[in-house]
Design an enzyme around this catalytic site. Structure first.
Site, PDB file in Angstrom:
ATOM      1  N   GLY A 106      -5.900 -20.724  35.990  1.00 60.39           N
ATOM      2  CA  GLY A 106      -5.091 -20.699  37.213  1.00 60.39           C
ATOM      3  C   GLY A 106      -3.679 -20.208  36.967  1.00 60.39           C
ATOM      4  N   ARG A 170     -11.238 -16.843  34.877  1.00 61.38           N
ATOM      5  CA  ARG A 170     -11.692 -18.109  34.297  1.00 61.38           C
ATOM      6  C   ARG A 170     -12.915 -17.947  33.393  1.00 61.38           C
ATOM      7  NH1 ARG A 170      -9.081 -22.502  35.770  1.00 61.38           N
ATOM      8  NH2 ARG A 170      -7.992 -22.585  37.772  1.00 61.38           N
ATOM      9  N   ASP A 201      -8.766 -25.786  28.714  1.00 63.81           N
ATOM     10  CA  ASP A 201     -10.016 -25.076  28.424  1.00 63.81           C
ATOM     11  C   ASP A 201      -9.748 -23.747  27.720  1.00 63.81           C
ATOM     12  OD1 ASP A 201     -11.825 -26.929  29.421  1.00 63.81           O
ATOM     13  OD2 ASP A 201     -11.625 -26.200  31.466  1.00 63.81           O
ATOM     14  N   LYS A 227      -0.103 -23.413  29.266  1.00 65.79           N
ATOM     15  CA  LYS A 227       0.101 -23.072  30.679  1.00 65.79           C
ATOM     16  C   LYS A 227      -0.729 -23.977  31.577  1.00 65.79           C
ATOM     17  CE  LYS A 227      -2.836 -21.783  32.830  1.00 65.79           C
ATOM     18  NZ  LYS A 227      -4.095 -21.444  33.511  1.00 65.79           N
ATOM     19  N   THR A 228      -0.210 -24.557  32.555  1.00 66.39           N
ATOM     20  CA  THR A 228      -0.933 -25.130  33.699  1.00 66.39           C
ATOM     21  C   THR A 228       0.059 -25.898  34.555  1.00 66.39           C
ATOM     22  OG1 THR A 228      -2.660 -26.604  34.536  1.00 66.39           O
ATOM     23  CG2 THR A 228      -1.771 -27.197  32.394  1.00 66.39           C
ATOM     24  N   ASP A 230      -0.783 -28.179  36.303  1.00 64.58           N
ATOM     25  CA  ASP A 230      -1.280 -29.562  36.337  1.00 64.58           C
ATOM     26  C   ASP A 230      -0.519 -30.491  35.390  1.00 64.58           C
ATOM     27  OD1 ASP A 230      -3.074 -28.382  37.991  1.00 64.58           O
ATOM     28  OD2 ASP A 230      -4.869 -28.929  36.871  1.00 64.58           O
TER      29      ASP A 230
HETATM   30  P1  FBP Z   1      -5.543 -24.331  35.219  1.00 73.23           P
HETATM   31  O1  FBP Z   1      -6.011 -25.637  34.672  1.00 73.23           O
HETATM   32  O2  FBP Z   1      -6.367 -23.176  34.809  1.00 73.23           O
HETATM   33  O3  FBP Z   1      -4.084 -24.110  34.956  1.00 73.23           O
HETATM   34  O4  FBP Z   1      -5.668 -24.381  36.787  1.00 73.23           O
HETATM   35  C1  FBP Z   1      -5.168 -25.443  37.508  1.00 73.23           C
HETATM   36  C2  FBP Z   1      -5.467 -25.352  38.972  1.00 73.23           C
HETATM   37  O5  FBP Z   1      -4.388 -24.786  39.664  1.00 73.23           O
HETATM   38  C3  FBP Z   1      -5.807 -26.743  39.497  1.00 73.23           C
HETATM   39  O6  FBP Z   1      -4.661 -27.419  39.885  1.00 73.23           O
HETATM   40  C4  FBP Z   1      -6.784 -26.422  40.586  1.00 73.23           C
HETATM   41  O7  FBP Z   1      -7.705 -27.456  40.773  1.00 73.23           O
HETATM   42  C5  FBP Z   1      -7.504 -25.218  40.081  1.00 73.23           C
HETATM   43  O8  FBP Z   1      -6.608 -24.552  39.235  1.00 73.23           O
HETATM   44  C6  FBP Z   1      -7.948 -24.283  41.170  1.00 73.23           C
HETATM   45  O9  FBP Z   1      -8.749 -23.295  40.614  1.00 73.23           O
HETATM   46  P2  FBP Z   1      -8.997 -21.851  41.239  1.00 73.23           P
HETATM   47  O10 FBP Z   1      -7.794 -21.026  40.949  1.00 73.23           O
HETATM   48  O11 FBP Z   1     -10.173 -21.342  40.477  1.00 73.23           O
HETATM   49  O12 FBP Z   1      -9.238 -22.029  42.690  1.00 73.23           O
END
Ligand code: FBP
Length: 568
Positions: A106, A170, A201, A227-228, A230
């Site tokens: 993400g 992803r 991941d 990076k995230t 979250d």
């Molecule tokens: P990462 O763990 O890859 O940084 O992504 C976090 C996130 O933004 C979460 O907060 C959210 O649940 C998810 O990605 C959403 O995923 P997508 O971009 O595939 O809709």
């Protein structure tokens, strides 16, 4: 327009020789965007002069060290590294390196600055090096789809949000064929190194790649970057993941706005679900920044083994008390991952995961017979929309796509039903109108805060230095973050030291252990000490938009400061 960014005490010319041929055109930028390109990024002092890389003691794993040692025979136990000032530079500056970089998972504000940091490091310390940007995430590595990153190409993305410089994906490199494809790319491009910018991941993937390359005696070394938004990829050496600071500030601004709306109309309960797939760090940080009436923290729900009914009752009890005080409005924060924290729902999701991984889900509903009795009852009790959302395809890492589960709407429905019951019983006389919000994607691509801009730039420099120093299987680590940027520490942490073993897609796999909200940690304790007051009095705070200049422009988020023991 300023032509340069300051780094290493020298001027780095970041301006393109000609107009950019890439997707972004800086000449049509808003004034704020343009001013951000000009923003001069400070660097930790160790990166401004000569340094050497010093190894620390041997490392272990976050859990199951024997399992991790077996899975990473070439990397397990390797030490972390730190950059320290030295009389002369011990790294060869005449070496022209070929480095690849990939954005994975993400979006998170600051990713472009990591790439700029790697690029500038190479320009400065390994002149004549090449930086390839793999397009569209790990798939770009497997398909050998890349772009040669140049000064012109990078220019419009400096200090800008988003991942569109090379885009993300992803995909996971996990099968023997996929590893083979990655090897072929590494050989074809003669790569000395690869930087994987990603979450837990993706960094697990980075470690697997590093192990595989080393096992095959390839010269390509792999460095990860935390990076995230979250905020759940962190440890002592990696105090925070980039993007968390910016995303929380964007959400906090919006929460502050709906608080004023609630107070102004006096008739709405705003149920705000906030991104954060697993951990509730974003929700907790936003609560600390804005002081909502109710905040649900997933980790607490799990620790207290609360049911959906318990969570609903807690919300409804506060609504009833507030109604008694004359407040039929309020703001409630819910973490995106809540559903996954409720033990009964967790059990249901685990059973659904196994069914979805191994069986075909027939329309007649015969598959439901595979659910345990309690899980079946819960599944049938959930609103149909939530049932459907729980059955959606898992992401490539086997996770439920919680961003698609509308918990805020489910809780509004459940609160309505309970309040109606209490009305019949005579214990509630108020009016309840729920408004649902999901603040998620809005926060992932904003202009990075000063903190994220500088942090990412330093992470990029660190990745460049570690690769030049011959390191592999480390995650770029920048520390001492409560101090001014000049005093930040720079190094790399062994990725295997963050690893544990988990069951995914019905199989045991190595994963970086997620850093969840700690109920004994300072951020949660601070929140817990204030939440009762916030519930009944309206202590709302509107932090306003991100500031790039002025007294609060370099402020760091509460979570980081509290965890570093700097804020009380
Ligand atoms: P990462 O763990 O890859 O940084 O992504 C976090 C996130 O933004 C979460 O907060 C959210 O649940 C998810 O990605 C959403 O995923 P997508 O971009 O595939 O809709």
């Amino acid at each position: 327009m300023s032509p340069a960014l300051l780094a290493n005490g020298n001027i780095i010319d970041v301006k393109p020789a000609s107009a950019s041929a890439t997707g972004r055109v800086a000449s049509v930028y808003s004034e704020v965007q343009t001013s951000r390109i000009e923003h001069e990024l400070p660097l930790p002092s160790v990166l401004r002069s000569s340094f050497k890389i010093v190894d620390g003691p041997a490392s272990s794993a976050a859990g199951n060290p024997d399992g991790i040692a077996k899975l990473f025979p070439n990397l397990f136990g390797q030490p972390s590294a730190i950059l320290v000032p030295s009389e002369s530079n011990t790294l060869r500056s005449d070496q022209k390196l070929k480095i690849g970089v990939v954005l994975s998972g993400g979006q998170a504000p600051g990713g472009h600055n990591v790439i700029s940091g790697i690029f500038d490091y190479l320009q400065e310390r390994a002149k004549g090096s090449t930086l390839y940007g793999f397009k569209g995430g790990p798939a770009g590595i497997m398909k050998c789809k890349y772009v040669d990153l140049s000064t012109d190409y990078i220019y419009p993305y400096r200090n800008q949000g988003g991942f569109d410089m090379i885009c993300s994906g992803r995909d996971k490199i996990e099968t023997p064929e996929q590893f083979k494809q990655a090897e072929e790319t590494a050989l074809k491009l003669d790569l000395d190194g690869l930087v994987v910018i990603g979450g837990d991941d993706s960094n697990t993937n980075a470690c697997l790649l590093a192990e595989n390359f080393r096992g095959k005696n390839l010269k390509t070394r792999v460095i990860g970057c935390p990076k995230t938004i979250d905020g759940d990829l962190k440890c002592k050496e990696v105090p925070t993941s980039f993007g968390f600071d910016t995303a929380c500030r964007i959400y906090a601004e919006m929460i502050g706005n709906v608080m004023v709306d609630a107070r102004s109309t006096g008739k709405y309960y705003h149920f705000v679900r906030l991104m954060g797939r697993a951990a509730s760090h974003i929700t907790l940080e936003c609560a600390l920044q804005t002081h909502p009436n109710i905040t649900i923290i997933g980790e607490e729900v799990a620790a207290k083994k609360l049911t959906l009914k318990n969570v609903t009752d807690y919300i409804v009890d506060v609504i009833c008390k507030r109604s008694g005080l004359g407040f039929n409005y309020g703001v409630i924060l819910i973490p995106e991952g809540l559903i996954d924290f409720i033990p009964e729902v967790q059990q249901l999701i685990a059973e659904l995961n196994e069914i979805l991984a191994h069986d075909t889900v027939d329309e007649g509903g015969l598959w439901k017979k595979k659910l345990a009795n309690q899980s079946l009852q819960l599944f049938e009790f959930l609103p149909q929309a939530i049932q459907e959302q729980l059955m959606l395809e898992r992401d490539p890492h086997g996770n439920v796509q919680v961003a698609k589960i509308e918990t805020e709407k489910m809780l509004i429905q459940m609160a309505e039903t309970e309040l109606e019951k209490r009305k019949q019983e005579g214990s509630y006389k108020g009016q309840f109108r729920g408004q649902s919000h999901f603040f998620g994607y809005e926060g992932r691509c904003g202009l990075p805060t000063n903190f994220d801009s500088s942090y990412c730039y330093a992470l990029g420099f660190a990745a460049g230095a570690l690769l030049q120093g011959g390191k592999t299987g480390l995650i770029s680590s920048v520390g001492n973050l409560a101090a001014p940027v000049e005093e930040w520490t720079v190094g790399g942490t062994a990725l295997t030291s963050l690893m544990d073993v988990e069951r995914r897609h019905g199989k045991f796999k190595p994963v970086i252990k997620k850093a969840m909200v700690e109920l004994e940690g300072a951020p949660f304790k601070k929140f817990a000490s204030m939440r009762d007051e916030w519930a009944l009095k309206n202590c709302y705070i509107s932090p306003g938009p991100i500031q790039f200049h002025g007294p609060v422009s370099n402020a760091v988020n509460h979570t980081l400061l509290l965890e570093l023991g700097v804020q009380a």
